[in-house]
Enzyme design. Structure first.
Site, mmCIF file in Angstrom:
data_model
loop_
_atom_site.group_PDB
_atom_site.id
_atom_site.type_symbol
_atom_site.label_atom_id
_atom_site.label_comp_id
_atom_site.label_asym_id
_atom_site.label_seq_id
_atom_site.Cartn_x
_atom_site.Cartn_y
_atom_site.Cartn_z
ATOM 1 N N LYS A 139 -2.790 -1.797 15.709
ATOM 2 C CA LYS A 139 -2.304 -0.999 16.842
ATOM 3 C C LYS A 139 -3.415 -0.813 17.858
ATOM 4 C CE LYS A 139 1.192 1.966 14.785
ATOM 5 N NZ LYS A 139 1.001 2.040 13.326
ATOM 6 N N GLU B 184 0.825 -1.217 0.000
ATOM 7 C CA GLU B 184 0.000 0.000 0.000
ATOM 8 C C GLU B 184 0.859 1.267 0.000
ATOM 9 O OE1 GLU B 184 -1.527 1.751 3.536
ATOM 10 O OE2 GLU B 184 -1.223 -0.087 4.699
HETATM 11 N N1 PSU Z 1 -2.460 1.485 10.737
HETATM 12 C C1 PSU Z 1 -1.119 1.469 10.815
HETATM 13 N N2 PSU Z 1 -0.402 2.019 9.807
HETATM 14 C C2 PSU Z 1 -1.004 2.603 8.715
HETATM 15 C C3 PSU Z 1 -2.433 2.596 8.650
HETATM 16 C C4 PSU Z 1 -3.119 2.037 9.682
HETATM 17 O O1 PSU Z 1 -0.564 0.965 11.784
HETATM 18 O O2 PSU Z 1 -0.318 3.114 7.826
HETATM 19 C C5 PSU Z 1 -3.112 3.192 7.453
HETATM 20 C C6 PSU Z 1 -3.446 2.086 6.444
HETATM 21 O O3 PSU Z 1 -3.363 2.631 5.137
HETATM 22 C C7 PSU Z 1 -4.882 1.769 6.774
HETATM 23 C C8 PSU Z 1 -5.403 3.143 7.098
HETATM 24 O O4 PSU Z 1 -5.594 1.167 5.716
HETATM 25 O O5 PSU Z 1 -4.373 3.753 7.828
HETATM 26 C C9 PSU Z 1 -6.700 3.103 7.881
HETATM 27 O O6 PSU Z 1 -7.254 4.381 7.899
HETATM 28 P P1 PSU Z 1 -8.764 4.560 8.400
HETATM 29 O O7 PSU Z 1 -8.737 4.152 9.835
HETATM 30 O O8 PSU Z 1 -9.072 6.009 8.208
HETATM 31 O O9 PSU Z 1 -9.602 3.635 7.559
#
Ligand code: PSU
Ligand code: MN
Length: 306
Positions: A162, A27
């Site tokens: 996390k 990603e």
């Molecule tokens: N959690 C992490 N590192 C990240 C992300 C989440 O530990 O880089 C990023 C990923 O791209 C994940 C996104 O898909 O954040 C989730 O964002 P949201 O909670 O807004 O869907």
């Protein structure tokens, strides 16, 4: 399958797919929003090299110039990394807007899965997935990543999630939507910086071949959706639980005080945890992504033999 008119698959990626060789999707939000520059670019390139060194072809996914791109050049990765949080973070909802405006977009787990599936890629390695946020019972903040896992057939190798998230509610949500969480050589759900959380995974599998067999079985049986392959951070890079918990609590309190919500929430928390813990969490973050790239490549090799 009819090729999506917006999709560009890099020649190396297309050649591997045509030959039935393993390809691992990566990603780009982790590059733009997940780590600071220049470590983000160095890590992205190192992760690609790690996938190659383990016998698969990497396909870093992003949106640029009105195209969904599966496979980026070094220059494109550099551009994303330098632009950092000024790049649009693109989840499923945002794809048509970023395509139509021809802006640069960094794909989350959800949108990376979408583009990977369009290209015919079945495996994806990253750091952590989004999930149900703490306080979701009032904020309704549930990552679109979870819905995507329910419907799009791509397996995501990650180090768990996390604890900025509510891990218990994240597991409940995934169960409701039919998404299995597999622990690689572990019974405990890993919590990203630490190898264990208070929760159990749904299934434990101890070899890449066993994971490939279950994925192949699921998809051959016509069952929709992906799977979470949770791979604990290598022991040598795991962080002391107390230090990381304190940093997360502080970041969460700051987010609440500043009224951060919506798509800003996760990037804000990630950046603050990184800043509060200094370089320690970044070094761990880099190592766990490399570790996930290795496992994804190994599962991909097995899957290409199924
Ligand atoms: N959690 C992490 N590192 C990240 C992300 C989440 O530990 O880089 C990023 C990923 O791209 C994940 C996104 O898909 O954040 C989730 O964002 P949201 O909670 O807004 O869907
Ligand atoms: Mn959210």
């Amino acid at each position: 399958m009819e090729r999506n008119p917006f999709l560009d698959v890099a020649p190396e990626v297309q050649a591997a797919l045509t030959a039935g060789k393993p390809v691992v999707a990566l990603e780009s939000t982790i590059i733009s929003h997940g780590m600071p520059y220049p470590q983000n670019v160095q890590t992205a390139l190192q992760v690609e090299a790690e996938v190659r060194a383990h016998g698969a072809v990497p396909a870093t996914i992003a949106i640029a110039n009105g195209r969904l791109k599966a496979g980026l050049s070094t220059q494109e990765i550099e551009t994303l990394g330098q632009a950092g949080r000024s790049v649009v973070k693109v989840s499923r909802r945002d794809i048509p807007f970023v395509l139509a405006s021809k802006a640069l977009g960094a794909t989350t787990v959800a949108s990376t899965m979408i583009v990977a599936h369009m290209a015919g890629i079945r495996l994806f390695a990253t750091g952590g997935i989004g999930g149900v946020h703490r306080g979701a019972e009032t904020s309704f903040d549930v990552s679109a990543d979870l819905q995507e896992l329910a419907k799009t057939p791509v397996a995501v190798v990650c180090a768990g999630a996390k604890s900025i998230l509510d891990l218990r509610l994240t597991l409940e949500y995934l169960e409701t939507h039919g998404v299995a969480v597999v622990g690689y050589q572990t019974d405990a759900l890993p919590a990203f910086f630490t190898r264990e959380s208070d929760f159990k995974v749904d299934y434990r599998l101890d070899t890449p071949a066993a994971i490939a067999q279950v994925l192949s079985t699921k998809w051959s049986a016509g069952l929709a959706g992906g799977m979470v392959i949770a791979n604990p951070i290598p022991q040598a890079y795991a962080m002391p639980k107390a230090a990381i918990d304190a940093a997360i609590e502080q970041a969460l309190a700051e987010a609440q005080a500043q009224g951060i919500g919506g798509k800003e929430s996760t990037p804000f928390l990630l950046a603050r945890v990184c800043e509060i813990t200094g370089g320690d969490s970044l070094a761990s973050n880099i190592q766990l992504v490399l570790n996930n790239a290795r496992l994804a490549a190994a599962v991909g090799l097995s899957l290409s033999q199924c």
